[in-house]
Write a protein that holds these residues in place. Structure first.
Motif, PDB file in Angstrom:
ATOM      1  N   ASP A 228       0.816  -1.206   0.000  1.00  0.00           N
ATOM      2  CA  ASP A 228       0.000   0.000   0.000  1.00  0.00           C
ATOM      3  C   ASP A 228       0.857   1.266   0.000  1.00  0.00           C
ATOM      4  OD1 ASP A 228      -2.207  -1.604   0.053  1.00  0.00           O
ATOM      5  OD2 ASP A 228      -2.610  -1.355   2.203  1.00  0.00           O
ATOM      6  N   LYS A 229       2.031   1.192   0.638  1.00  0.00           N
ATOM      7  CA  LYS A 229       2.884   2.366   0.761  1.00  0.00           C
ATOM      8  C   LYS A 229       3.834   2.527  -0.413  1.00  0.00           C
ATOM      9  CE  LYS A 229       3.940   3.645   4.849  1.00  0.00           C
ATOM     10  NZ  LYS A 229       4.472   3.774   6.227  1.00  0.00           N
ATOM     11  N   TYR A 230       4.364   1.414  -0.921  1.00  0.00           N
ATOM     12  CA  TYR A 230       5.418   1.484  -1.936  1.00  0.00           C
ATOM     13  C   TYR A 230       4.998   0.891  -3.286  1.00  0.00           C
ATOM     14  CZ  TYR A 230       8.172   2.396   2.245  1.00  0.00           C
ATOM     15  OH  TYR A 230       8.640   2.923   3.419  1.00  0.00           O
ATOM     16  N   TYR A 231       3.714   0.883  -3.574  1.00  0.00           N
ATOM     17  CA  TYR A 231       3.217   0.277  -4.815  1.00  0.00           C
ATOM     18  C   TYR A 231       3.836   0.899  -6.063  1.00  0.00           C
ATOM     19  CZ  TYR A 231       0.410   4.504  -5.227  1.00  0.00           C
ATOM     20  OH  TYR A 231       0.014   5.812  -5.338  1.00  0.00           O
TER      21      TYR A 231
ATOM     22  N   ARG B 261      -2.305  -0.909  -7.641  1.00  0.00           N
ATOM     23  CA  ARG B 261      -1.789   0.006  -8.665  1.00  0.00           C
ATOM     24  C   ARG B 261      -2.891   0.499  -9.598  1.00  0.00           C
ATOM     25  NH1 ARG B 261       3.883  -3.196 -10.199  1.00  0.00           N
ATOM     26  NH2 ARG B 261       5.212  -2.041  -8.698  1.00  0.00           N
ATOM     27  N   ILE B 262      -3.762  -0.397 -10.010  1.00  0.00           N
ATOM     28  CA  ILE B 262      -4.829  -0.018 -10.939  1.00  0.00           C
ATOM     29  C   ILE B 262      -5.821   0.934 -10.272  1.00  0.00           C
ATOM     30  CG2 ILE B 262      -6.772  -0.861 -12.306  1.00  0.00           C
ATOM     31  CD1 ILE B 262      -3.979  -1.383 -13.522  1.00  0.00           C
ATOM     32  N   GLU B 263      -6.113   0.725  -8.991  1.00  0.00           N
ATOM     33  CA  GLU B 263      -7.025   1.624  -8.280  1.00  0.00           C
ATOM     34  C   GLU B 263      -6.449   3.032  -8.200  1.00  0.00           C
ATOM     35  OE1 GLU B 263     -10.179   1.224  -7.275  1.00  0.00           O
ATOM     36  OE2 GLU B 263     -10.043  -0.697  -8.335  1.00  0.00           O
TER      37      GLU B 263
ATOM     38  N   LYS C  86       3.811   6.640 -12.554  1.00  0.00           N
ATOM     39  CA  LYS C  86       3.505   7.031 -11.180  1.00  0.00           C
ATOM     40  C   LYS C  86       2.956   5.879 -10.347  1.00  0.00           C
ATOM     41  CE  LYS C  86       1.833  11.126  -8.797  1.00  0.00           C
ATOM     42  NZ  LYS C  86       3.188  11.533  -8.415  1.00  0.00           N
ATOM     43  N   VAL C  87       2.371   4.877 -10.994  1.00  0.00           N
ATOM     44  CA  VAL C  87       1.820   3.743 -10.237  1.00  0.00           C
ATOM     45  C   VAL C  87       2.692   2.483 -10.352  1.00  0.00           C
ATOM     46  CG1 VAL C  87      -0.539   4.620 -10.389  1.00  0.00           C
ATOM     47  CG2 VAL C  87       0.300   3.005 -12.122  1.00  0.00           C
ATOM     48  N   GLY C  88       3.889   2.641 -10.890  1.00  0.00           N
ATOM     49  CA  GLY C  88       4.825   1.517 -10.856  1.00  0.00           C
ATOM     50  C   GLY C  88       5.030   0.755 -12.148  1.00  0.00           C
ATOM     51  N   TYR C  89       4.450   1.236 -13.259  1.00  0.00           N
ATOM     52  CA  TYR C  89       4.630   0.560 -14.549  1.00  0.00           C
ATOM     53  C   TYR C  89       5.497   1.433 -15.464  1.00  0.00           C
ATOM     54  CZ  TYR C  89       0.827  -2.537 -13.113  1.00  0.00           C
ATOM     55  OH  TYR C  89       0.050  -3.441 -12.432  1.00  0.00           O
TER      56      TYR C  89
END
Length: 302
Positions: free
Chosen positions: A208-211, A251-253, A272-275
């Motif tokens: 939740d913190k580092y996604y 990540r998708i949320e 920004k969401v890790g992709y």
């Protein structure tokens, strides 16, 4: 206080030091107050008293750097190199070092890290405001790693928050020592909470913190000191979905929330969401939501 001295005296400083230290010691003994004395240059008459008072007050301003129970001279202050504003943000390396400290919970290393911060600020001749800003940045970085349970327990350490101490602390040394005490407290409290939490709880909180970072089952397992295969198994048992599915959903949320406005381009949201691969992000998004990111944005704003 006004002291009458003979201009030709060879021991003015020694006599003033003796007098001021005696006064400071008496005030400490009888009133339990630690004070600092500011001393102006010698003046030739009462006409210069106002200027002498101003010089003494300016000398006292150096008390933040020297600590309490000191005798500070204006003439020493003007001979010292000027202090100036320096950048308050932590360097990327300092942020990485602080993250390593948070994982290791090593109080000795924390002392060395904070001492490095202090030494660097002193070397740069940072002014008082810059020093306070730097310590606030350290505390904000620490707080960004706190678990929710640790944050809830934080006020029990002291009536004042760490931010109040940094902003209102009278002396640099006091701020430094209070910061070390808070870090040690957070290390201890967070370790206790983690002992009471399940591996799944810990993994979930880290996701939740580092996604947005390059995290994996292996890296999360390493941070919470558990075998990756075991973590994978208990995670699925307790949450009803596997590690990757949960990470993807988080990540998708977040991506969906960013897509609600046009403030960022879709490839920026992916980052920004890790992709880091836009094509892969778009594929995963459509698989999860049923439409592409661009289509989702149009539907939400249409």
């Amino acid at each position: 206080m006004i002291v009458n001295v003979l201009p030709e005296s060879q021991s003015v400083h020694a006599d003033l030091n003796k007098l001021c230290n005696k006064l400071l010691s008496s005030i400490k003994d009888f009133m339990n107050l630690s004070l600092t004395a500011g001393v102006s240059r010698m003046t030739s008459g009462f006409l210069h008293i106002r200027k002498a008072c101003q010089e003494a007050e300016m000398a006292l301003q150096q008390g933040f750097f020297t600590g309490s129970n000191q005798v500070l001279y204006y003439e020493h202050m003007v001979q010292s190199p000027d202090r100036h504003e320096v950048k308050g943000a932590l360097s990327p390396q300092q942020e990485r070092d602080l993250l390593k400290l948070w994982v290791s919970k090593d109080n000795q290393k924390a002392e060395e890290f904070l001492e490095g911060i202090r030494s660097n600020l002193e070397q740069l001749r940072a002014d008082e405001n810059s020093i306070r800003k730097q310590y606030i940045m350290v505390m904000e970085t620490i707080h960004s790693h706190l678990s929710r349970a640790t944050e809830r327990g934080a006020p029990s350490l002291t009536e004042k928050s760490p931010y109040e101490i940094v902003l209102k602390g009278e002396y640099w040394e006091d701020i430094h020592q209070d910061m070390l005490a808070h870090i040690a407290y957070y290390f201890h409290t967070d370790s206790q909470i983690k002992q009471e939490s399940t591996y799944t709880d810990l993994a979930t909180e880290l996701i939740d913190k580092y996604y947005a970072e390059d995290i994996s089952l292996q890296s999360i397992a390493s941070q919470i000191s558990v075998n990756p295969s075991y973590l994978s198994r208990v995670f699925k048992q307790e949450r009803g979905e596997n590690f990757i599915t949960y990470l993807t959903r988080v990540r998708i949320e977040h991506a969906k929330a960013y897509l609600m406005s046009r403030g960022m381009k879709v490839y920026e949201i992916a980052e920004k969401v890790g992709y880091h691969n836009y094509t892969y992000f778009s594929k995963i998004f459509k698989k999860s939501v049923g439409v592409t990111p661009e289509e989702y944005r149009e539907l939400q704003q249409g």
